[in-house]
Write a protein that holds these residues in place. Structure first.
Motif, PDB file in Angstrom:
ATOM      1  N   GLU A 205      40.176 -30.661  18.703  1.00  0.00           N
ATOM      2  CA  GLU A 205      40.729 -30.245  20.456  1.00  0.00           C
ATOM      3  C   GLU A 205      40.096 -31.085  20.982  1.00  0.00           C
ATOM      4  N   LEU A 206      38.858 -30.594  21.033  1.00  0.00           N
ATOM      5  CA  LEU A 206      37.349 -30.312  21.968  1.00  0.00           C
ATOM      6  C   LEU A 206      37.574 -32.021  22.133  1.00  0.00           C
ATOM      7  N   TYR A 207      37.607 -32.629  21.543  1.00  0.00           N
ATOM      8  CA  TYR A 207      37.421 -34.133  20.784  1.00  0.00           C
ATOM      9  C   TYR A 207      38.373 -35.502  20.705  1.00  0.00           C
ATOM     10  N   ALA A 208      39.228 -35.043  21.256  1.00  0.00           N
ATOM     11  CA  ALA A 208      40.904 -35.799  20.796  1.00  0.00           C
ATOM     12  C   ALA A 208      40.208 -37.045  21.991  1.00  0.00           C
ATOM     13  N   ASP A 209      39.614 -37.027  23.536  1.00  0.00           N
ATOM     14  CA  ASP A 209      38.832 -38.556  24.153  1.00  0.00           C
ATOM     15  C   ASP A 209      38.387 -39.291  22.942  1.00  0.00           C
ATOM     16  N   GLN A 210      39.213 -40.002  21.940  1.00  0.00           N
ATOM     17  CA  GLN A 210      37.987 -40.988  21.325  1.00  0.00           C
ATOM     18  C   GLN A 210      37.176 -42.110  21.888  1.00  0.00           C
ATOM     19  N   ALA A 211      38.087 -42.176  23.519  1.00  0.00           N
ATOM     20  CA  ALA A 211      37.633 -43.343  23.973  1.00  0.00           C
ATOM     21  C   ALA A 211      36.420 -43.398  24.769  1.00  0.00           C
ATOM     22  N   ALA A 212      35.537 -41.889  25.462  1.00  0.00           N
ATOM     23  CA  ALA A 212      34.343 -41.252  25.568  1.00  0.00           C
ATOM     24  C   ALA A 212      33.722 -41.828  25.692  1.00  0.00           C
ATOM     25  N   PRO A 213      32.973 -42.420  26.628  1.00  0.00           N
ATOM     26  CA  PRO A 213      31.403 -43.496  26.199  1.00  0.00           C
ATOM     27  C   PRO A 213      30.293 -42.478  25.298  1.00  0.00           C
ATOM     28  N   PRO A 214      30.018 -42.844  24.755  1.00  0.00           N
ATOM     29  CA  PRO A 214      28.404 -41.635  24.307  1.00  0.00           C
ATOM     30  C   PRO A 214      27.823 -41.422  25.068  1.00  0.00           C
ATOM     31  N   ASP A 215      26.681 -40.548  24.885  1.00  0.00           N
ATOM     32  CA  ASP A 215      25.929 -39.908  26.290  1.00  0.00           C
ATOM     33  C   ASP A 215      25.069 -40.271  26.158  1.00  0.00           C
ATOM     34  N   PRO A 216      23.909 -40.375  27.359  1.00  0.00           N
ATOM     35  CA  PRO A 216      23.249 -41.859  27.175  1.00  0.00           C
ATOM     36  C   PRO A 216      21.656 -40.770  26.751  1.00  0.00           C
TER      37      PRO A 216
ATOM     38  N   GLN B 233      33.206 -28.659  10.835  1.00  0.00           N
ATOM     39  CA  GLN B 233      32.852 -30.211  10.560  1.00  0.00           C
ATOM     40  C   GLN B 233      32.437 -29.956  11.662  1.00  0.00           C
ATOM     41  N   PHE B 234      33.017 -29.571  12.767  1.00  0.00           N
ATOM     42  CA  PHE B 234      33.198 -29.754  14.271  1.00  0.00           C
ATOM     43  C   PHE B 234      32.566 -28.519  15.095  1.00  0.00           C
ATOM     44  N   ASP B 235      32.625 -28.005  14.835  1.00  0.00           N
ATOM     45  CA  ASP B 235      31.572 -26.500  14.966  1.00  0.00           C
ATOM     46  C   ASP B 235      29.820 -26.745  15.014  1.00  0.00           C
ATOM     47  N   LEU B 236      30.103 -26.600  16.607  1.00  0.00           N
ATOM     48  CA  LEU B 236      28.193 -27.272  16.620  1.00  0.00           C
ATOM     49  C   LEU B 236      27.381 -25.805  16.496  1.00  0.00           C
ATOM     50  N   ASP B 237      27.845 -24.869  16.419  1.00  0.00           N
ATOM     51  CA  ASP B 237      27.230 -23.931  16.408  1.00  0.00           C
ATOM     52  C   ASP B 237      26.660 -23.868  14.906  1.00  0.00           C
ATOM     53  N   CYS B 238      27.508 -24.835  13.603  1.00  0.00           N
ATOM     54  CA  CYS B 238      26.714 -24.669  11.952  1.00  0.00           C
ATOM     55  C   CYS B 238      25.580 -26.004  11.903  1.00  0.00           C
ATOM     56  N   ILE B 239      26.886 -26.724  12.782  1.00  0.00           N
ATOM     57  CA  ILE B 239      26.141 -28.346  11.909  1.00  0.00           C
ATOM     58  C   ILE B 239      25.341 -28.555  12.270  1.00  0.00           C
ATOM     59  N   LEU B 240      24.102 -28.196  13.441  1.00  0.00           N
ATOM     60  CA  LEU B 240      22.707 -28.630  14.104  1.00  0.00           C
ATOM     61  C   LEU B 240      21.823 -28.673  12.642  1.00  0.00           C
ATOM     62  N   CYS B 241      22.433 -27.573  11.880  1.00  0.00           N
ATOM     63  CA  CYS B 241      21.343 -27.320  11.332  1.00  0.00           C
ATOM     64  C   CYS B 241      21.779 -28.698   9.577  1.00  0.00           C
ATOM     65  N   HIS B 242      22.838 -28.932   9.969  1.00  0.00           N
ATOM     66  CA  HIS B 242      23.363 -29.344   8.224  1.00  0.00           C
ATOM     67  C   HIS B 242      22.974 -31.203   8.605  1.00  0.00           C
ATOM     68  N   THR B 243      23.364 -31.471   9.944  1.00  0.00           N
ATOM     69  CA  THR B 243      22.829 -32.803  10.993  1.00  0.00           C
ATOM     70  C   THR B 243      21.742 -33.634  11.135  1.00  0.00           C
TER      71      THR B 243
ATOM     72  N   ALA C 233      19.570 -36.503  20.675  1.00  0.00           N
ATOM     73  CA  ALA C 233      18.800 -37.088  20.495  1.00  0.00           C
ATOM     74  C   ALA C 233      18.555 -38.726  20.616  1.00  0.00           C
ATOM     75  N   PRO C 234      17.576 -39.406  21.178  1.00  0.00           N
ATOM     76  CA  PRO C 234      17.705 -41.240  20.767  1.00  0.00           C
ATOM     77  C   PRO C 234      18.147 -41.183  19.056  1.00  0.00           C
ATOM     78  N   GLY C 235      19.150 -42.007  18.968  1.00  0.00           N
ATOM     79  CA  GLY C 235      19.089 -42.141  17.727  1.00  0.00           C
ATOM     80  C   GLY C 235      20.104 -41.866  17.192  1.00  0.00           C
ATOM     81  N   GLY C 236      20.677 -41.150  17.392  1.00  0.00           N
ATOM     82  CA  GLY C 236      21.321 -39.499  16.682  1.00  0.00           C
ATOM     83  C   GLY C 236      22.482 -38.838  16.995  1.00  0.00           C
ATOM     84  N   TYR C 237      23.590 -38.439  17.697  1.00  0.00           N
ATOM     85  CA  TYR C 237      24.710 -38.082  17.780  1.00  0.00           C
ATOM     86  C   TYR C 237      25.277 -37.554  18.765  1.00  0.00           C
ATOM     87  N   ASP C 238      26.408 -37.403  19.738  1.00  0.00           N
ATOM     88  CA  ASP C 238      26.721 -36.187  20.884  1.00  0.00           C
ATOM     89  C   ASP C 238      27.737 -35.954  20.381  1.00  0.00           C
ATOM     90  N   ARG C 239      28.742 -36.438  19.581  1.00  0.00           N
ATOM     91  CA  ARG C 239      29.674 -35.627  19.336  1.00  0.00           C
ATOM     92  C   ARG C 239      30.200 -34.995  17.735  1.00  0.00           C
TER      93      ARG C 239
END
Length: 763
Positions: free
Chosen positions: A415-426, A472-482, A487-493
């Motif tokens: 639910e925290l990422y329902a805003d699909q139109a949000a621009p990517p983080d710089p 798959q939406f838990d940033l406490d977990c996925i940082l070690c699995h992605t 970071a540049p070239g990575g992902y923000d959400r």
């Protein structure tokens, strides 16, 4: 003042000493207790926002599903249980980038609800609980009806306590008062920009701030905890048989509380960096601590006999009682096996004597334990027993309902990422100023054998674990699995993770964008050829991967070496030649020359490399590295003898020029012309170089091991490599692989036996 009953009863030949604790009622106070009473106190502290342990390994411990199981079992055994928490429980101590702050709040609410479901009788707060500041803490306490206690925190205008000052309990007829104390200064919550320009929020290790400043509007006052405690203990002594304090003061102040505030019976501490529970007797008070990270609980069983409020320490007695069945079982097993003291026909005398000695030792141990337990039971004195509970899945399996609640929490993160139109983080925009991630598909263009190997490893399935756990939406977990979060070239959400799933090549080798632009700069940090120690240990921590062993894990995921003769590799190197040649023409500095020469050597263009080395040496006669480059080119042309002579001349000019010495040794060991190889001469030079450049120089020690191996001294070579791997902690895949190969070689040699010599015929 209340009088304190001091006593010390010798139990079992005075081997157990029982400290006086807590004291008894004075002239003023509640009505004296009659008969026997039992109370169990449970403590947790510094949960750091943990709701469930990492599920990547079945040996991890902790979590609310297991806590719930333990507490339910405990309450089934006794209805007289009080549970407390000493703070720093809602939020993690790690950096919180902006996208993680909403999740951190959602998780804090999940932790608060988990506390409520497990049952909590009192808690206080710490600096981490204020990570989202005072207003959020207030609303969370109110929303989830948390029993927050903070006697020395009050509203500035009214003077009323911000939360409850204390709570009164009547447990099995015993009146207990519990209040909380918070430090006037806490570690500062700070905002800080990282190298991507992203604001991170964390708690400073050394900066402090007035607790009042963490409440917006500064509408609270935090009074001196010691003065408040003195006044409150004097007030509560008239109502309570026992007084507990939940302390989120400094570790030193918590330990000093009993001496500074007489009348406190039990101090429930925090800020203790402990992996297991412990306790200590401070004067006539008891101080108990629980492990951090929600991995376990501290449990105190209080037994009051005949209304007596002075307690003996029966912790050791309880351990004797618990271990007696096992000791008796061991004795019976040995007696059955060897027939006790009866002699068995054909039995070995030495074995029988050993068994008799073991039986005698066990008999003495059992007698000692039985005497200690019997003495304690006959004494019928008031006592306490301290227990340290580790919440492992075997002893305390996950409660199904609490596990389902945790899964629901993780699903709710979408639910925290329902805003699909949000621009990517710089922060994730690729840049030419610093290396960016290019992802495994890019690596595969040139390194197909390596990526094919990678797809057969567990690293390539890391994302599947997240899907299986609904994480798959838990940033406490996925940082070690992605790959490449924020970071540049990575992902923000988490909903934009496509292409970054799994543990990819660049986890170990680093971002590869500049490697694509300039392939030749491998040795200048554009790409990591041999990953160091840190990439593994960032995720394979004791908390998440307790079985991790670098020596066995690294070889499983170490890619096969690159064959620089492959057409695609040669093509990539050839592409880098033109810009380097232009750089040499436009800016003929040493760095450009060395890069171009190195490229020609990699392309096996040894004649061109030799020509460039001579040209550079003429321009920069003081730079000895061009002599080394020329020697490398000569060796590539099969002229190893000339290469050695060239290095010898450079060495005689400056014996302490380390690159010259290292290359001289390397050619003596690995020169293309085997006739010029001389491992014995190499070892003599290595011994001299170790004395000159340091006995722990890893390159020289590696050469030493190779020279020993070349001379047939396999045991010495293995010993040297073990020193490099274990003592110097250089557990690279190259070192580990070579050591394993030599160990296997030694094992093979030990199995091969020459036939016995023929007998000498008689004359």
């Amino acid at each position: 003042m209340r009088a304190c009953l001091l006593r010390c009863r010798p139990i079992a030949c005075a081997l157990l000493v029982f400290a006086p604790l807590l004291g008894c009622g004075g002239a003023k106070g509640p009505p004296p207790l009659q008969g026997d009473h039992h109370i169990t106190v449970v403590l947790s502290q510094s949960n750091f926002g943990n709701i469930e342990p990492c599920a990547c390994n079945n040996r991890t411990v902790g979590g609310f599903p297991r806590r719930f199981t333990f507490l339910r079992s405990l309450r089934q055994e006794s209805a007289h249980v009080l549970t407390f928490d000493a703070g720093n429980s809602l939020f993690s101590e790690r950096f919180q980038p902006p996208p993680l702050i909403p999740q951190a709040k959602r998780k804090a609410e999940a932790v608060a609800e988990a506390f409520r479901r497990c049952g909590l009788d009192g808690m206080t707060f710490g600096e981490l609980d204020l990570l989202a500041f005072g207003s959020y803490l207030r609303s969370t306490v109110q929303r989830f009806q948390l029993p927050m206690l903070a006697a020395n925190v009050r509203l500035k205008k009214s003077g009323e306590p911000l939360f409850q000052a204390y709570r009164m309990f009547e447990v099995d007829g015993v009146k207990i008062a519990a209040f909380g104390l918070v430090a006037q200064e806490l570690k500062r919550v700070i905002s800080q920009e990282n190298e991507n320009g992203t604001v991170m929020v964390t708690v400073s290790k050394d900066q402090k701030v007035l607790t009042e400043e963490m409440f917006e509007g500064r509408d609270v006052v935090v009074d001196d905890p010691i003065e408040v405690a003195k006044d409150l203990v004097a007030e509560l002594r008239g109502e309570a048989h026992l007084i507990f304090v939940i302390s989120h003061l400094s570790q030193q102040m918590t330990k000093s509380l009993p001496s500074m505030v007489p009348g406190i019976d039990l101090v429930l501490g925090s800020h203790v960096p402990a992996t297991k529970s412990d306790y200590s007797v401070e004067g006539t008070s008891l101080l108990m601590n629980a492990p951090m990270n929600g991995t376990g609980l501290a449990v105190l069983d209080l037994t009051i006999r005949n209304g007596d409020l002075s307690f003996d320490d029966y912790t050791e007695v309880a351990r004797h009682r618990e271990s007696l069945p096992k000791a008796r079982e061991m004795r019976a097993s040995i007696a059955a096996r060897y027939g006790g003291e009866q002699e068995q026909e054909g039995a070995d005398a030495a074995q029988e004597g050993s068994a008799s000695a073991k039986l005698a030792q066990l008999d003495a141990l059992i007698a000692f334990k039985e005497a200690a337990v019997a003495e304690a039971e006959n004494a019928r004195s008031s006592s306490f027993v301290f227990r340290s509970i580790v919440l492992d899945g075997k002893e305390h399996p996950d409660d199904p309902e609490m596990t389902a609640y945790v899964r629901d929490y993780r699903r709710s993160l979408a639910e925290l990422y329902a805003d699909q139109a949000a621009p990517p983080d710089p922060a994730i925009k690729p840049t030419t100023e610093r290396a960016s991630y290019t992802r495994v598909e890019t690596c595969e263009r040139c390194h197909r054998p390596q990526t094919e190997f990678w797809r057969r490893t567990g690293h390539a399935d890391a994302w599947e674990t997240m899907l299986a756990l609904d994480a798959q939406f838990d940033l406490d977990c996925i940082l070690c699995h992605t790959l490449g979060y924020m970071a540049p070239g990575g992902y923000d959400r988490p909903d934009r993770v496509s292409g970054c799933e799994d543990v990819q090549c660049e986890h170990c080798h680093g971002p590869g964008s500049q490697h694509l632009i300039d392939v030749n700069f491998l040795k200048q940090g554009k790409i990591v050829i041999e990953p160091g120690k840190m990439p593994c240990e960032k995720c394979h921590t004791q908390e998440h991967s307790p079985d991790f062993d670098r020596e066995t894990y690294v070889p499983r995921v170490s890619c096969p070496p690159i064959d620089r003769g492959e057409p695609v590799i040669r093509g990539a190197l050839g592409t880098a030649r033109k810009p380097l040649e232009e750089r040499v023409r436009e800016k003929p500095d040493t760095k450009s020359y060395l890069a171009l020469i190195d490229l020609e050597l990699r392309l096996s263009s040894h004649a061109r490399a030799f020509e460039l080395a001579g040209e550079a040496a003429a321009r920069f006669p003081a730079v000895a590295r061009f002599e080394v480059a020329a020697a490398r080119a000569l060796d590539g042309l099969g002229r190893t003898g000339e290469a050695l002579e060239r290095l010898r001349a450079a060495y005689e000019k400056n014996p302490r020029n380390k690159p010259v010495v290292l290359d001289f040794i390397d050619l003596l060991l690995h020169g293309n012309d085997p006739d010029w190889r001389d491992p014995q001469a190499a070892e003599q030079l290595i011994d001299w170089a170790l004395a000159q450049f340091g006995k722990n120089d890893a390159i020289l020690l590696r050469f030493q091991a190779e020279s020993q191996h070349a001379q047939g001294r396999l045991a010495d070579a293995i010993a040297t490599m073990k020193y490099i791997v274990h003592k110097l902690d250089l557990k690279t895949s190259d070192h580990i692989g070579l050591l394993a190969a030599w160990v296997a070689e030694r094992a093979a040699l030990s199995e091969f036996q020459l036939p016995p010599p023929l007998p000498v015929p008689p004359e």
